[in-house]
Design an enzyme around this catalytic site. Structure first.
Site, PDB file in Angstrom:
ATOM      1  N   HIS A  82      27.660 -13.810  22.748  1.00 16.43           N
ATOM      2  CA  HIS A  82      26.682 -14.792  23.216  1.00 16.43           C
ATOM      3  C   HIS A  82      27.393 -15.907  23.947  1.00 16.43           C
ATOM      4  O   HIS A  82      28.381 -16.443  23.467  1.00 16.43           O
ATOM      5  CB  HIS A  82      25.901 -15.388  22.035  1.00 16.43           C
ATOM      6  CG  HIS A  82      24.955 -16.465  22.464  1.00 16.43           C
ATOM      7  ND1 HIS A  82      23.737 -16.182  23.027  1.00 16.43           N
ATOM      8  CD2 HIS A  82      25.058 -17.809  22.442  1.00 16.43           C
ATOM      9  CE1 HIS A  82      23.123 -17.319  23.324  1.00 16.43           C
ATOM     10  NE2 HIS A  82      23.898 -18.331  22.986  1.00 16.43           N
ATOM     11  N   ASP A 161      11.892 -20.805  15.954  1.00 17.17           N
ATOM     12  CA  ASP A 161      12.847 -21.475  16.844  1.00 17.17           C
ATOM     13  C   ASP A 161      12.175 -21.894  18.146  1.00 17.17           C
ATOM     14  O   ASP A 161      12.406 -22.989  18.645  1.00 17.17           O
ATOM     15  CB  ASP A 161      14.040 -20.555  17.136  1.00 17.17           C
ATOM     16  CG  ASP A 161      14.951 -21.147  18.213  1.00 17.17           C
ATOM     17  OD1 ASP A 161      15.511 -22.230  17.957  1.00 17.17           O
ATOM     18  OD2 ASP A 161      15.071 -20.569  19.300  1.00 17.17           O
ATOM     19  N   ARG A 168      11.500 -30.288  19.944  1.00 23.35           N
ATOM     20  CA  ARG A 168      12.741 -31.051  20.144  1.00 23.35           C
ATOM     21  C   ARG A 168      12.856 -31.529  21.579  1.00 23.35           C
ATOM     22  O   ARG A 168      13.321 -32.630  21.850  1.00 23.35           O
ATOM     23  CB  ARG A 168      13.957 -30.180  19.794  1.00 23.35           C
ATOM     24  CG  ARG A 168      14.114 -29.943  18.306  1.00 23.35           C
ATOM     25  CD  ARG A 168      15.096 -28.797  18.047  1.00 23.35           C
ATOM     26  NE  ARG A 168      16.392 -29.001  18.632  1.00 23.35           N
ATOM     27  CZ  ARG A 168      17.242 -28.021  18.967  1.00 23.35           C
ATOM     28  NH1 ARG A 168      16.906 -26.749  18.758  1.00 23.35           N
ATOM     29  NH2 ARG A 168      18.403 -28.301  19.500  1.00 23.35           N
ATOM     30  N   SER A 183      19.653 -22.750  15.886  1.00 19.38           N
ATOM     31  CA  SER A 183      18.812 -22.146  16.915  1.00 19.38           C
ATOM     32  C   SER A 183      19.521 -20.947  17.554  1.00 19.38           C
ATOM     33  O   SER A 183      18.968 -19.848  17.653  1.00 19.38           O
ATOM     34  CB  SER A 183      18.485 -23.210  17.975  1.00 19.38           C
ATOM     35  OG  SER A 183      17.950 -22.646  19.138  1.00 19.38           O
ATOM     36  N   LYS A 187      18.730 -16.564  16.813  1.00 21.56           N
ATOM     37  CA  LYS A 187      18.381 -15.564  17.825  1.00 21.56           C
ATOM     38  C   LYS A 187      19.343 -14.381  17.794  1.00 21.56           C
ATOM     39  O   LYS A 187      18.935 -13.231  17.946  1.00 21.56           O
ATOM     40  CB  LYS A 187      18.375 -16.224  19.209  1.00 21.56           C
ATOM     41  CG  LYS A 187      17.106 -17.061  19.409  1.00 21.56           C
ATOM     42  CD  LYS A 187      17.108 -17.802  20.717  1.00 21.56           C
ATOM     43  CE  LYS A 187      17.965 -19.026  20.674  1.00 21.56           C
ATOM     44  NZ  LYS A 187      17.442 -20.210  21.322  1.00 21.56           N
TER      45      LYS A 187
HETATM   46  N1  URA Z   1      20.478 -23.234  23.132  1.00 24.64           N
HETATM   47  C1  URA Z   1      19.670 -22.758  22.164  1.00 24.64           C
HETATM   48  O1  URA Z   1      19.404 -21.558  22.116  1.00 24.64           O
HETATM   49  N2  URA Z   1      19.191 -23.594  21.244  1.00 24.64           N
HETATM   50  C2  URA Z   1      19.456 -24.907  21.248  1.00 24.64           C
HETATM   51  O2  URA Z   1      18.982 -25.605  20.392  1.00 24.64           O
HETATM   52  C3  URA Z   1      20.286 -25.398  22.270  1.00 24.64           C
HETATM   53  C4  URA Z   1      20.784 -24.538  23.196  1.00 24.64           C
END
Ligand code: URA
Ligand code: CA
Length: 433
Positions: A82, A161, A168, A183, A187
């Protein structure tokens, strides 16, 4: 349990329990916890932080809020990579083919680009015929037979998320380390990986602008991984200038193919070897990083990594001839040079602006619904430390329109020419705990 009590607890800097974190995440996802309470909680977390254990509960609560991809039918250790997002980052296309050529299963879910950063799916769509929508059964079959497949995100992954991130975004709580780390990790875990190699970018073109911030994020994510029994390690890599030369979809596919042929830019090759050797070791295909690196280099030299890419393209409906004939991909109609206004040394980039210049040409999306132009983009001809003469080309612009005045102006403002350059290392650090 009452949300107001949990907010008060966090306000005082106390740790929330597993039950409390699940109550909050599930309640917010199903609508029983209203936006205003979740906003107050996000702000409390922003100021009071979370422990490693709280962060791992938050991560898993978000993972469990939606579908989870089951990759257990794939043989071997599934290692995912990632990147926190950069400019001209063509790594996935090269890396996936390289490690798959050593028998490491790569079952990758990728996304589209937004703003100044690009996305792997958009790049793959520059290859004529390439299909990114394949069913889960076919996806698993392809990985078992050929070790590599890339799909667009399917299913309802981490809805919590998505909802928390949207909140946010409008409450100035995006820049909270525990919230960012959970977050990203939620994923990756929901996508089914056993082990994860994180490429945490640092610099002007990255989400994390300073080495300290990037390092902190890397540690946070590696520790979440430990808590939830996933092997995670992070490479902190430089994003003070675009990676490689190409920025834009067709241009980056060409750059990836060139790199697989062993003829790509040095920085891109180095990052792919660094990330790739970590992946190969995590997958148990080599004992040491040095051994893994040598194996990867061998498969670049003997053509196996390129052949793997070709097979991957063909398996997903794409024309494998693209590796020999780049004109099969969408092309920009016009090429123009942006020349150096004075002589000197390239000292730095406002890297985010380079991504924005590419976006203005149509290579990226201003909003989620923007159309992109696959053929357009930039070739960055001079990088940090290179000397230039006044009038010498700095950037080659590939566009579909004659008038590139705004792009040229932004590029000239964003590439700094001075007397002496400080050259950052490409790999800042490797974080394993
Ligand atoms: N990228 C993400 O996937 N989540 C965040 O909170 C910030 C950057
Ligand atoms: Ca590039």
């Amino acid at each position: 349990m009452r949300m107001v009590d949990l907010i008060e607890k966090k306000q005082h800097g106390l740790a929330l329990t597993k039950d409390e974190i699940y109550y909050m995440v599930n309640g917010f996802t199903d609508g029983t916890v209203p936006d205003y309470q979740m906003s107050a909680m996000a702000m409390a977390i922003y100021f009071k932080d979370m422990s490693d254990v709280e962060r791992s509960y938050l991560t898993m609560a978000m993972v469990e809020s939606g579908d989870q991809i089951d990759l257990s039918a794939i043989n071997g250790v599934k290692v995912d990579k990632h990147s926190t997002g950069g400019v001209g980052d063509t790594t996935t296309l090269v890396l996936a083919s390289m490690v798959a050529s050593l028998g490491v299963p790569v079952a990758k879910m990728s996304g589209r680009g937004l703003g100044h950063t690009g996305g792997t799916l958009d790049k793959l769509e520059a290859i004529p015929g390439f299909k990114i929508e394949i069913g889960m059964d076919d996806f698993i079959k392809l990985v078992n037979e050929n070790q590599i497949a890339v799909v667009g995100q399917t299913g309802n992954l981490t809805p919590a998320d998505k909802k928390i991130y949207a909140l946010r975004d409008v409450t100035s709580t995006v820049q909270s380390l525990p919230l960012i780390a959970s977050s990203i990790m939620s994923k990756k875990i929901a996508s089914g990986a056993d082990a994860i190699v994180l490429d945490v970018k640092v610099g002007d073109g990255a989400f994390m602008k300073t080495p300290e911030a990037a390092e902190e994020l890397a540690h946070a994510m590696v520790r979440i991984g430990k808590q939830v029994d996933r092997q995670v390690m992070a490479v902190i890599s430089d994003m003070n200038q675009p990676l490689g030369v190409a920025v834009g979809n067709t241009l980056e596919v060409i750059e990836a193919i060139e790199t697989l042929k062993g003829e790509g830019p040095e920085d891109l090759m180095e990052l792919c070897l660094t990330l790739g050797s970590q992946m190969v070791v995590l997958a148990g295909k080599a004992q040491t990083i040095e051994e893994a690196r040598q194996m990867l280099q061998e498969n670049i030299d003997n053509g196996k990594a390129l052949a793997k890419f070709q097979q991957f393209v063909q398996n997903q409906g794409g024309n494998p001839e693209v590796v020999n004939d780049y004109s099969l991909m969408p092309q920009a109609s016009i090429q123009q040079m942006v020349n150096a206004p004075k002589s000197g040394v390239v000292t730095g980039f406002d890297c985010e602006n380079i991504g924005i210049a590419a976006m203005w040409l149509g290579a990226g999306r201003a909003t989620k619904d923007s159309e992109i132009d696959l053929g357009v983009g930039l070739k960055i001809l001079k990088k940090i430390g290179d000397t230039v003469e006044a009038g010498e080309p700095l950037v080659e612009v590939y566009s579909s329109k004659e008038d590139i005045n705004n792009v040229e102006k932004l590029l000239l403002e964003s590439i700094h020419i001075g007397e002496e350059a400080v050259i950052n290392p490409l790999i800042h650090k490797i974080i394993t705990e």
